[in-house]
Design a protein around this motif. Structure first.
Motif, PDB file in Angstrom:
ATOM      1  N   THR A  61       0.845  -1.192   0.000  1.00 18.19           N
ATOM      2  CA  THR A  61       0.000   0.000   0.000  1.00 18.19           C
ATOM      3  C   THR A  61       0.873   1.232   0.000  1.00 18.19           C
ATOM      4  OG1 THR A  61      -0.119  -0.089   2.412  1.00 18.19           O
ATOM      5  CG2 THR A  61      -1.913  -1.130   1.184  1.00 18.19           C
ATOM      6  N   ARG A  62       0.398   2.219  -0.701  1.00 18.79           N
ATOM      7  CA  ARG A  62       1.148   3.485  -0.779  1.00 18.79           C
ATOM      8  C   ARG A  62       0.477   4.489   0.127  1.00 18.79           C
ATOM      9  NH1 ARG A  62       2.042   5.135  -6.785  1.00 18.79           N
ATOM     10  NH2 ARG A  62       3.935   6.080  -5.979  1.00 18.79           N
ATOM     11  N   THR A  63       1.275   5.186   0.841  1.00 15.68           N
ATOM     12  CA  THR A  63       0.742   6.246   1.692  1.00 15.68           C
ATOM     13  C   THR A  63       1.162   7.583   1.112  1.00 15.68           C
ATOM     14  OG1 THR A  63       2.671   6.076   3.125  1.00 15.68           O
ATOM     15  CG2 THR A  63       0.713   4.818   3.759  1.00 15.68           C
TER      16      THR A  63
END
Length: 183
Positions: A180-182
């Motif tokens: 997941t990219r934040t």
């Protein structure tokens, strides 16, 4: 619009949807062929692939003509889709798969231009198959056409892998748990 025998049908009829999607698929194959290398040099792969895709385009014109003809109508020299056409696709699949490593995960459609376009042709082919199945539920339709489209979509999948493999391009496998990219 009118079918090959002159019968008038609605533009959104199942028959018109089916042959229209086959036409779209044929155009997509034309794009694939226009993006392939010319085959100059010692590598026969582009020439062979172009020849096979050219044959497929002709068979799709045959299929379009069949789909554009009302049930029960025949014409002199009417084209056909036969078991031998399906067999030719299956032989092409088998030949290409001999060069490929076994697939152990789903692939993301993509890669370089030609494999990506072959994946696009595969998805259009699947849609054409669904339209032909729907047509066959509403009125008589050639069952061999559905089998041909089913095997053709499998052929495009294998050809996309084969082209990538022959060009030493990596296949992108589906990552079931991508990071997941934040922000």
């Amino acid at each position: 619009t009118r079918l090959a025998g002159g019968q008038q049908v609605w533009k959104d009829s199942a028959r018109v949807e089916a042959y229209g999607t086959v036409d779209e698929l044929n155009a997509a194959i034309g794009v694939v062929r226009s993006c392939m290398p010319s085959g100059q040099g010692p590598n026969p792969d582009p020439v062979r692939l172009d020849q096979e895709l050219g044959w497929v385009q002709h068979k799709l014109f045959d299929l379009g003509a069949l789909l554009a003809t009302a049930p029960g109508q025949t014409f002199p020299n009417m084209p056909q889709i036969a078991q031998q056409d399906v067999t030719r696709l299956e032989r092409l699949i088998d030949t290409c798969q001999k060069d490929l490593p076994p697939l152990k995960e789903f692939l993301l459609p993509g890669g370089s231009l030609v494999p990506s376009l072959l994946h696009l042709a595969r998805t259009i082919c699947r849609r054409a198959e669904r339209h032909c199945v729907r047509l066959s539920r509403e009125e008589p339709a050639d069952g061999m056409a559905i089998i041909f489209l089913n095997r053709l979509s499998d052929t495009f999948f294998v050809l996309a892998r084969w082209v990538a493999h022959r060009r030493r391009e990596p296949e992108v496998l589906w990552d079931r748990h991508p990071p997941t990219r934040t922000p």
